[in-house]
Design a protein around this motif. Structure first.
Motif, PDB file in Angstrom:
ATOM      1  N   ASP A   1      -0.561   6.674  -7.746  1.00 39.63           N
ATOM      2  CA  ASP A   1       0.347   5.715  -7.503  1.00 39.63           C
ATOM      3  C   ASP A   1      -0.205   4.316  -7.675  1.00 39.63           C
ATOM      4  O   ASP A   1      -1.537   4.048  -7.436  1.00 39.63           O
ATOM      5  CB  ASP A   1       0.375   5.765  -5.750  1.00 39.63           C
ATOM      6  CG  ASP A   1       1.320   4.808  -5.353  1.00 39.63           C
ATOM      7  OD1 ASP A   1       1.886   3.832  -6.038  1.00 39.63           O
ATOM      8  OD2 ASP A   1       1.271   4.739  -3.887  1.00 39.63           O
TER       9      ASP A   1
ATOM     10  N   GLU B   1      -5.073   6.235  -6.359  1.00 37.76           N
ATOM     11  CA  GLU B   1      -4.322   5.088  -6.011  1.00 37.76           C
ATOM     12  C   GLU B   1      -5.060   3.968  -6.675  1.00 37.76           C
ATOM     13  O   GLU B   1      -6.304   3.793  -6.533  1.00 37.76           O
ATOM     14  CB  GLU B   1      -4.216   4.638  -4.486  1.00 37.76           C
ATOM     15  CG  GLU B   1      -3.338   5.716  -3.725  1.00 37.76           C
ATOM     16  CD  GLU B   1      -3.019   5.159  -2.219  1.00 37.76           C
ATOM     17  OE1 GLU B   1      -3.015   4.074  -1.911  1.00 37.76           O
ATOM     18  OE2 GLU B   1      -3.022   6.213  -1.409  1.00 37.76           O
TER      19      GLU B   1
ATOM     20  N   SER C   1       0.020   7.796  -1.557  1.00 39.24           N
ATOM     21  CA  SER C   1       0.147   8.934  -2.360  1.00 39.24           C
ATOM     22  C   SER C   1      -1.023   9.872  -2.225  1.00 39.24           C
ATOM     23  O   SER C   1      -1.937   9.747  -1.409  1.00 39.24           O
ATOM     24  CB  SER C   1      -0.242   8.325  -3.799  1.00 39.24           C
ATOM     25  OG  SER C   1      -0.400   9.151  -4.933  1.00 39.24           O
TER      26      SER C   1
ATOM     27  N   ASN D   1      -4.643   0.186  -6.393  1.00 40.10           N
ATOM     28  CA  ASN D   1      -4.045  -1.162  -5.537  1.00 40.10           C
ATOM     29  C   ASN D   1      -4.500  -2.332  -6.088  1.00 40.10           C
ATOM     30  O   ASN D   1      -3.711  -3.422  -5.508  1.00 40.10           O
ATOM     31  CB  ASN D   1      -4.431  -0.977  -4.029  1.00 40.10           C
ATOM     32  CG  ASN D   1      -3.561   0.389  -3.528  1.00 40.10           C
ATOM     33  OD1 ASN D   1      -2.545   0.816  -3.953  1.00 40.10           O
ATOM     34  ND2 ASN D   1      -4.360   1.195  -2.723  1.00 40.10           N
TER      35      ASN D   1
ATOM     36  N   SER E   1       0.863  -1.107  -0.065  1.00 39.80           N
ATOM     37  CA  SER E   1       0.000   0.029   0.034  1.00 39.80           C
ATOM     38  C   SER E   1       1.017   1.082   0.106  1.00 39.80           C
ATOM     39  O   SER E   1       2.043   1.125   0.279  1.00 39.80           O
ATOM     40  CB  SER E   1      -0.956   0.116   1.202  1.00 39.80           C
ATOM     41  OG  SER E   1      -0.173   0.066   2.456  1.00 39.80           O
ATOM     42  N   SER E   2       0.149   2.366  -0.264  1.00 39.93           N
ATOM     43  CA  SER E   2       1.006   3.772  -0.371  1.00 39.93           C
ATOM     44  C   SER E   2       0.349   4.728   0.243  1.00 39.93           C
ATOM     45  O   SER E   2      -0.836   4.716   0.548  1.00 39.93           O
ATOM     46  CB  SER E   2       1.513   3.793  -1.758  1.00 39.93           C
ATOM     47  OG  SER E   2       0.701   4.765  -2.401  1.00 39.93           O
TER      48      SER E   2
END
Length: 145
Positions: free
Chosen positions: A68, A31, A27, A33, A24-25
């Motif tokens: 992202d 996103e 951003s 994912n 996960s991020s």
């Protein structure tokens, strides 16, 4: 028959993207994912974007901005006997096909394909305008000259 083959290519390639990601991020933008497919299939078609004294931005199967991507991704533009045109008169023309443009972070496998047969990909600037075209590319600069 070719249209069916192009669609089959998109679906068969999607099998490689069936496993969900484990990361996960954080951003600031959108996103992605899960595995994703961005596909545009054009047959005997014209896609035209134009601006007069302004900016013409055309994105087809493209991530643009602050994005992202944490999952596997397929970006596909398939064109047969088609015209994909972007033009600006006195402004800026930006055309992106199967590309990642801007602050796009890719944390998984990514496949970018533009397959064009008997087609024209045109990005035109006139009267002092600037033209920027990205085809199956990654760039952090969406307005590079």
């Amino acid at each position: 028959m070719k249209k069916i083959a192009l669609i089959a290519l998109a679906f068969s390639a999607s099998a490689a993207f069936a496993t969900p990601p484990s990361n996960s991020s954080s951003s600031q933008g959108p996103e992605i994912n899960d595995p994703s497919i961005q596909a545009t299939v054009l047959v005997n078609t014209a896609v035209i974007n134009a601006a007069v004294a302004g900016t013409a931005v055309q994105n087809i199967a493209t991530n643009a901005g602050n994005v992202d991507v944490g999952g596997k991704q397929l970006q596909l533009v398939a064109a047969e006997r088609s015209l994909v045109m972007n033009a600006a008169l006195g402004g800026e023309a930006r055309q992106n096909l199967a590309s990642n443009v801007g602050n796009v972070e890719i944390d998984a496998a990514s496949l970018q394909i533009v397959a064009a047969s008997k087609s024209a990909l045109i990005n035109k600037a006139a009267f002092g305008a600037t033209a920027v075209q990205n085809v199956s590319t990654n760039t952090s600069c969406s307005t590079c000259r």
